[in-house]
Design a protein around this motif. Sequence first.
Motif, mmCIF file in Angstrom:
data_model
loop_
_atom_site.group_PDB
_atom_site.id
_atom_site.type_symbol
_atom_site.label_atom_id
_atom_site.label_comp_id
_atom_site.label_asym_id
_atom_site.label_seq_id
_atom_site.Cartn_x
_atom_site.Cartn_y
_atom_site.Cartn_z
ATOM 1 N N TYR A 35 0.852 -1.166 0.000
ATOM 2 C CA TYR A 35 0.000 0.000 0.000
ATOM 3 C C TYR A 35 0.901 1.232 0.000
ATOM 4 O O TYR A 35 1.999 1.215 0.574
ATOM 5 N N LEU A 100 3.294 1.271 3.008
ATOM 6 C CA LEU A 100 2.746 0.415 4.055
ATOM 7 C C LEU A 100 2.892 -1.034 3.647
ATOM 8 O O LEU A 100 2.430 -1.450 2.588
ATOM 9 N N GLY A 102 1.404 -4.200 4.025
ATOM 10 C CA GLY A 102 0.099 -4.603 4.515
ATOM 11 C C GLY A 102 0.108 -5.772 5.465
ATOM 12 O O GLY A 102 -0.610 -5.786 6.459
ATOM 13 N N ALA A 103 0.954 -6.749 5.185
ATOM 14 C CA ALA A 103 0.996 -7.940 6.025
ATOM 15 C C ALA A 103 1.433 -7.598 7.443
ATOM 16 O O ALA A 103 0.958 -8.194 8.413
ATOM 17 N N SER A 104 2.337 -6.657 7.568
ATOM 18 C CA SER A 104 2.832 -6.291 8.896
ATOM 19 C C SER A 104 2.135 -5.063 9.447
ATOM 20 O O SER A 104 2.290 -4.722 10.615
ATOM 21 N N GLY A 105 1.379 -4.415 8.590
ATOM 22 C CA GLY A 105 0.641 -3.243 9.040
ATOM 23 C C GLY A 105 1.497 -2.086 9.489
ATOM 24 O O GLY A 105 1.135 -1.361 10.419
ATOM 25 N N SER A 106 2.627 -1.901 8.831
ATOM 26 C CA SER A 106 3.523 -0.841 9.269
ATOM 27 C C SER A 106 4.052 -0.044 8.085
ATOM 28 O O SER A 106 4.260 -0.574 7.004
ATOM 29 N N LEU B 34 -1.819 -5.650 14.773
ATOM 30 C CA LEU B 34 -1.186 -4.807 13.763
ATOM 31 C C LEU B 34 -0.916 -3.430 14.331
ATOM 32 O O LEU B 34 -1.289 -2.405 13.761
ATOM 33 N N SER B 36 1.911 -0.705 15.320
ATOM 34 C CA SER B 36 3.285 -0.305 15.044
ATOM 35 C C SER B 36 3.618 0.936 15.859
ATOM 36 O O SER B 36 2.730 1.662 16.304
ATOM 37 N N TYR B 38 6.406 4.344 16.115
ATOM 38 C CA TYR B 38 7.294 5.198 15.353
ATOM 39 C C TYR B 38 7.989 6.190 16.282
ATOM 40 O O TYR B 38 7.385 6.723 17.206
ATOM 41 N N LEU B 48 10.082 3.729 11.763
ATOM 42 C CA LEU B 48 9.453 2.531 12.309
ATOM 43 C C LEU B 48 10.358 1.861 13.331
ATOM 44 O O LEU B 48 11.528 1.567 13.029
ATOM 45 N N ILE B 50 8.756 -0.591 15.865
ATOM 46 C CA ILE B 50 8.113 -1.870 16.207
ATOM 47 C C ILE B 50 6.953 -2.098 15.243
ATOM 48 O O ILE B 50 6.223 -1.163 14.919
ATOM 49 N N TYR B 51 6.792 -3.332 14.771
ATOM 50 C CA TYR B 51 5.631 -3.667 13.959
ATOM 51 C C TYR B 51 5.021 -4.964 14.459
ATOM 52 O O TYR B 51 5.656 -5.720 15.201
ATOM 53 N N GLU B 52 3.780 -5.200 14.049
ATOM 54 C CA GLU B 52 3.021 -6.365 14.518
ATOM 55 C C GLU B 52 3.095 -6.486 16.041
ATOM 56 O O GLU B 52 3.201 -7.592 16.579
ATOM 57 N N TYR B 93 -4.205 -0.846 12.884
ATOM 58 C CA TYR B 93 -5.211 -1.114 11.859
ATOM 59 C C TYR B 93 -6.579 -1.025 12.513
ATOM 60 O O TYR B 93 -6.770 -1.392 13.675
ATOM 61 N N TRP B 99 -6.467 3.125 9.105
ATOM 62 C CA TRP B 99 -5.392 3.136 10.078
ATOM 63 C C TRP B 99 -5.590 4.344 10.987
ATOM 64 O O TRP B 99 -6.054 5.393 10.556
#
Lengths: 120, 110
Positions: A35, A100, A102-106, B34, B36, B38, B48, B50-52, B93, B99
């Motif tokens: 994305y 973005l 998408g799978a990790s949402g970051s 989901l 994250s 920043y 970024l 941290i994610y997930e 999310y 978002w």
Amino acid sequence: QLQLQESGPGLVTPSETLSLTCTVSGDFINFSSFYWGWIRQPPGKGLEWIGNIYYSGSTYYNPSLKSRVAISVIASKTQFSLRLSSVTAADTAVYYCARLAGASGSYNYWGQGTLVTVSS
Amino acid sequence: QSALTQPASVSGSPGQSITISCTGTNSDVGTYNLVSWYQQHPGEAPKLMIYEGSKRPSGVSSRFSGSKSGDTASLTISGLQTEDEADYYCCSYAPINTWVFGGGTKLTVL
């Protein structure tokens, strides 16, 4: 190395349309399952999500801005754009484009941001 | 779509640990893993961290960790360093395909 760069007018007149372009280097928008989005930050305030466009062309917008926002991929496939209509002083902000995952949402890649001031 | 809730500011001394909370609802943080985080230094784009919820991108110090309990996500920074002084934002999310960011937390390293 993926890079994003915002460009566009730094000054927009109230009630007019804000238009920005994000140029992507190191990737092709329509060939990768990501994305591509816009986020803004008013001076001294926090981040606000504006919207995303998927590589397929599907778009998703912040409900609070949905009636005024349009994100699209430019024919070159290495650029995508933001249009925000009927702007007011409240739309003054640094506008960032970002990718973005998408799978990790970051948002793992960001442009440097561009300040857009709405003023007559 | 309401912004996620973060404390406006937190502070700590070098070497200490701090935790920043990010509270959402069972429609966003509570349901989806989901979240994250920043880091943003003045005049710079967000980075970024941290994610997930708990995963670190390559290159991010192991001093940064994330977790979640119910509708609240947390970012913990251990062994505080002066360069950690920055604004921190969480993001989650939210259905459908939207978002939402938190209001941001200013970290001061005393």
